[in-house]
Design a protein around this motif. Structure first.
Motif, mmCIF file in Angstrom:
data_model
loop_
_atom_site.group_PDB
_atom_site.id
_atom_site.type_symbol
_atom_site.label_atom_id
_atom_site.label_comp_id
_atom_site.label_asym_id
_atom_site.label_seq_id
_atom_site.Cartn_x
_atom_site.Cartn_y
_atom_site.Cartn_z
ATOM 1 N N UNK A 1 13.335 2.922 7.314
ATOM 2 C CA UNK A 1 12.654 4.224 7.406
ATOM 3 C C UNK A 1 12.455 4.800 6.001
ATOM 4 N N UNK A 2 13.489 4.747 5.172
ATOM 5 C CA UNK A 2 13.392 5.329 3.818
ATOM 6 C C UNK A 2 12.355 4.572 2.983
ATOM 7 N N UNK A 3 12.396 3.229 3.059
ATOM 8 C CA UNK A 3 11.477 2.424 2.246
ATOM 9 C C UNK A 3 10.011 2.570 2.666
ATOM 10 N N UNK A 4 9.781 2.995 3.913
ATOM 11 C CA UNK A 4 8.394 3.197 4.362
ATOM 12 C C UNK A 4 7.710 4.340 3.621
ATOM 13 N N UNK A 5 8.495 5.188 2.958
ATOM 14 C CA UNK A 5 7.910 6.327 2.240
ATOM 15 C C UNK A 5 7.497 5.985 0.814
ATOM 16 N N UNK A 6 7.284 4.688 0.549
ATOM 17 C CA UNK A 6 6.765 4.224 -0.753
ATOM 18 C C UNK A 6 7.541 4.812 -1.938
ATOM 19 N N UNK B 1 1.073 4.254 18.001
ATOM 20 C CA UNK B 1 1.507 4.947 16.783
ATOM 21 C C UNK B 1 2.585 5.994 17.118
ATOM 22 N N UNK B 2 2.440 6.631 18.250
ATOM 23 C CA UNK B 2 3.406 7.667 18.620
ATOM 24 C C UNK B 2 4.700 7.047 19.177
ATOM 25 N N UNK B 3 4.571 5.826 19.717
ATOM 26 C CA UNK B 3 5.785 5.099 20.111
ATOM 27 C C UNK B 3 6.572 4.709 18.851
ATOM 28 N N UNK B 4 5.832 4.404 17.775
ATOM 29 C CA UNK B 4 6.459 4.108 16.467
ATOM 30 C C UNK B 4 7.272 5.317 16.001
ATOM 31 N N UNK B 5 6.664 6.508 16.097
ATOM 32 C CA UNK B 5 7.367 7.733 15.690
ATOM 33 C C UNK B 5 8.608 7.952 16.561
ATOM 34 N N UNK C 1 0.843 -1.198 0.000
ATOM 35 C CA UNK C 1 0.000 0.000 0.000
ATOM 36 C C UNK C 1 0.879 1.249 0.000
ATOM 37 N N UNK C 2 0.389 2.306 -0.654
ATOM 38 C CA UNK C 2 1.143 3.560 -0.692
ATOM 39 C C UNK C 2 1.064 4.261 0.670
ATOM 40 N N UNK C 3 2.183 4.826 1.083
ATOM 41 C CA UNK C 3 2.223 5.607 2.327
ATOM 42 C C UNK C 3 1.829 7.046 1.961
ATOM 43 N N UNK C 4 0.503 7.314 2.017
ATOM 44 C CA UNK C 4 0.009 8.619 1.540
ATOM 45 C C UNK C 4 0.390 9.763 2.475
ATOM 46 N N UNK C 5 0.506 9.460 3.768
ATOM 47 C CA UNK C 5 0.789 10.529 4.742
ATOM 48 C C UNK C 5 2.239 10.994 4.697
ATOM 49 N N UNK C 6 3.142 10.098 4.340
ATOM 50 C CA UNK C 6 4.565 10.448 4.317
ATOM 51 C C UNK C 6 5.060 10.855 5.694
ATOM 52 N N UNK C 7 5.965 11.822 5.738
ATOM 53 C CA UNK C 7 6.574 12.245 7.013
ATOM 54 C C UNK C 7 5.543 12.878 7.949
ATOM 55 N N UNK C 8 4.455 13.422 7.362
ATOM 56 C CA UNK C 8 3.407 14.033 8.202
ATOM 57 C C UNK C 8 2.771 12.998 9.124
ATOM 58 N N UNK C 9 2.752 11.739 8.677
ATOM 59 C CA UNK C 9 2.179 10.656 9.475
ATOM 60 C C UNK C 9 2.944 10.406 10.769
ATOM 61 N N UNK C 10 4.160 10.914 10.852
ATOM 62 C CA UNK C 10 4.938 10.765 12.089
ATOM 63 C C UNK C 10 4.370 11.685 13.177
ATOM 64 N N UNK C 11 3.849 12.840 12.773
ATOM 65 C CA UNK C 11 3.350 13.808 13.751
ATOM 66 C C UNK C 11 1.889 13.537 14.105
ATOM 67 N N UNK C 12 1.069 13.269 13.104
ATOM 68 C CA UNK C 12 -0.353 13.014 13.363
ATOM 69 C C UNK C 12 -0.879 12.087 12.286
ATOM 70 N N UNK C 13 -1.440 10.974 12.724
ATOM 71 C CA UNK C 13 -1.885 9.980 11.743
ATOM 72 C C UNK C 13 -3.352 9.636 11.918
ATOM 73 N N UNK C 14 -4.137 10.615 12.360
ATOM 74 C CA UNK C 14 -5.562 10.362 12.532
ATOM 75 C C UNK C 14 -5.839 9.802 13.913
#
Lengths: 147, 109
Positions: free
Chosen positions: B72-77, A30-34, A11-24
């Motif tokens: 980490x890099x690969x997670x960005x599709x 999820x924040x432990x993941x970040x 699946x495509x990671x649509x959120x990108x780096x923004x998903x690290x700060x807030x992912x819904x």
């Protein structure tokens, strides 16, 4: 056949780096993941600096002592504490992730009786236990540094 | 090497780092005396046990760090061709820095 080949595409990671700060409406995991990624990157930056500092011993005692004097200022001491705190978090949270991903925390199979308890909630006690140990160790190291 | 093998190696190196860096931290930061003095550094650098520990930390640490960075890099599709570029960059760059890093304890030993 076509459906099977489509399934292999992640699946495509649509959120990108923004998903690290807030992912819904995700939970604390999820924040432990970040934080796991941020501490990993922080430790990577520290290792680079550590290698440069260690390399100074190749030029003899004077160079080594000079580097140690430079690194003994309070700013670097705070950084040193943050590195140890990051290591403690990364190691213990990584241990939790390993236990979960290898299936050790799944528990015994149970009939689905209402109210259902999903896998994430069943593992939440482990997450809190790990967090308590992390905070305890971070405070212990802080006291050792302050003394 | 399949992704699952890389992941298993990531776990194995994590466990190794936990113990090796744990020993390193206990001696370098929480022991009595002056572990950062030139005499202590030279004494550790010429000991076979410490030399072996440093080599293990470097081997395990480099794999864990570079594979973690790759994850980490690969997670960005990113596209398949970019994945290849990331793999090669991390491998070549990692080996170059690893060469320098391992030279330090070898020279001191």
């Amino acid at each position: 056949m076509e459906a099977a080949s489509k399934q292999k595409v992640p699946l495509q990671n649509r959120l990108g780096i923004k998903g690290w700060a807030w992912a819904g409406r995700y939970k604390i995991e999820r924040y432990l993941y970040t934080l796991h990624r941020l501490t990993g990157l922080g430790l990577f930056a520290y290792i680079t600096l550590h290698l440069v500092a260690n390399g100074s011993r190749l030029w003899g005692e004077g160079s080594w002592e000079g580097t140690m004097n430079f690194l003994s200022n309070p700013g670097f001491k705070v950084g040193e504490y943050l590195v140890i705190a990051a290591f403690v978090f990364h190691a213990l949270n990584g241990g939790r992730l390993m236990l979960q991903q290898l299936g050790f925390t799944l528990g015994k199979p149970k009939p689905p009786v209402y109210p259902y308890v999903d896998a994430m909630r069943r593992r939440r006690s482990l997450m809190w236990a790990v967090l308590v140990i992390i905070v305890g160790l971070a405070i212990y190291v802080l006291v050792k540094f302050a003394m | 090497m399949r992704e699952v093998h890389l992941k298993i190696l990531q776990y194995i190196t994590a466990i190794g780092i936990f113990f090796f860096v744990g020993v390193h931290l206990l001696v370098s930061h929480f022991s009595s005396g002056d572990p950062e003095s030139w005499t202590s550094v030279v004494s550790r650098a010429t000991s076979s046990g410490w030399f072996a520990l440093y080599i293990f930390i470097l081997v395990f640490g480099f794999y864990h760090t570079l594979n973690g960075l790759r994850t980490i890099i690969l997670e960005f599709s990113i596209p398949q061709r970019a994945i290849k570029a990331v793999d090669w960059t991390l491998m070549i760059g990692g080996l170059a820095v690893f060469g320098y890093a391992i030279y330090i304890p070898i020279k001191a030993f």
